[in-house]
Scaffold this motif. Structure first.
Motif, short mmCIF file in Angstrom:
data_model
loop_
_atom_site.label_atom_id
_atom_site.label_comp_id
_atom_site.label_asym_id
_atom_site.label_seq_id
_atom_site.Cartn_x
_atom_site.Cartn_y
_atom_site.Cartn_z
N ILE A 49 0.84 -1.20 0.00
CA ILE A 49 0.00 0.00 0.00
C ILE A 49 0.87 1.25 0.00
O ILE A 49 0.57 2.23 -0.69
N GLY A 50 1.97 1.24 0.75
CA GLY A 50 2.90 2.38 0.75
C GLY A 50 3.50 2.62 -0.62
O GLY A 50 3.62 3.77 -1.08
N ASP A 53 0.80 4.03 -2.89
CA ASP A 53 0.57 5.42 -2.50
C ASP A 53 1.66 6.32 -3.04
O ASP A 53 1.39 7.41 -3.56
N LEU A 56 1.17 6.64 -6.91
CA LEU A 56 0.02 7.48 -7.24
C LEU A 56 0.25 8.94 -6.88
O LEU A 56 -0.15 9.84 -7.62
N SER A 57 0.91 9.19 -5.75
CA SER A 57 1.17 10.59 -5.37
C SER A 57 2.15 11.24 -6.35
O SER A 57 1.99 12.41 -6.69
#
Length: 65
Positions: A49-50, A53, A56-57
């Motif tokens: 998930i990190g 994230d 995507l960021s």
């Protein structure tokens, strides 16, 4: 009626105790193994998930410059 109302909680606790005696509790090795699996999967999921994230960021910050 008054006595019946008092006996309901007592009977409930007796039934709970009877059911807990029937429970098959895990051994120490089973518990350690299950806990290790949960911690490992949690760590892998957190890293995944990190990573998503972060990707995507970066994509969104690049798109909205």
């Amino acid at each position: 009626h008054y006595m019946n109302a008092l006996m309901k909680p007592v009977n409930f606790i007796k039934e709970v105790k009877a059911q807990l005696i029937k429970v098959s509790w895990p051994t120490k090795n089973e518990l350690v193994g299950s806990t290790s699996i949960v911690i490992t999967i949690t760590f892998i999921t957190a890293v995944f998930i990190g990573f998503i994230d972060l990707i995507l960021s970066r994509i969104l910050s690049w798109l909205f410059r």
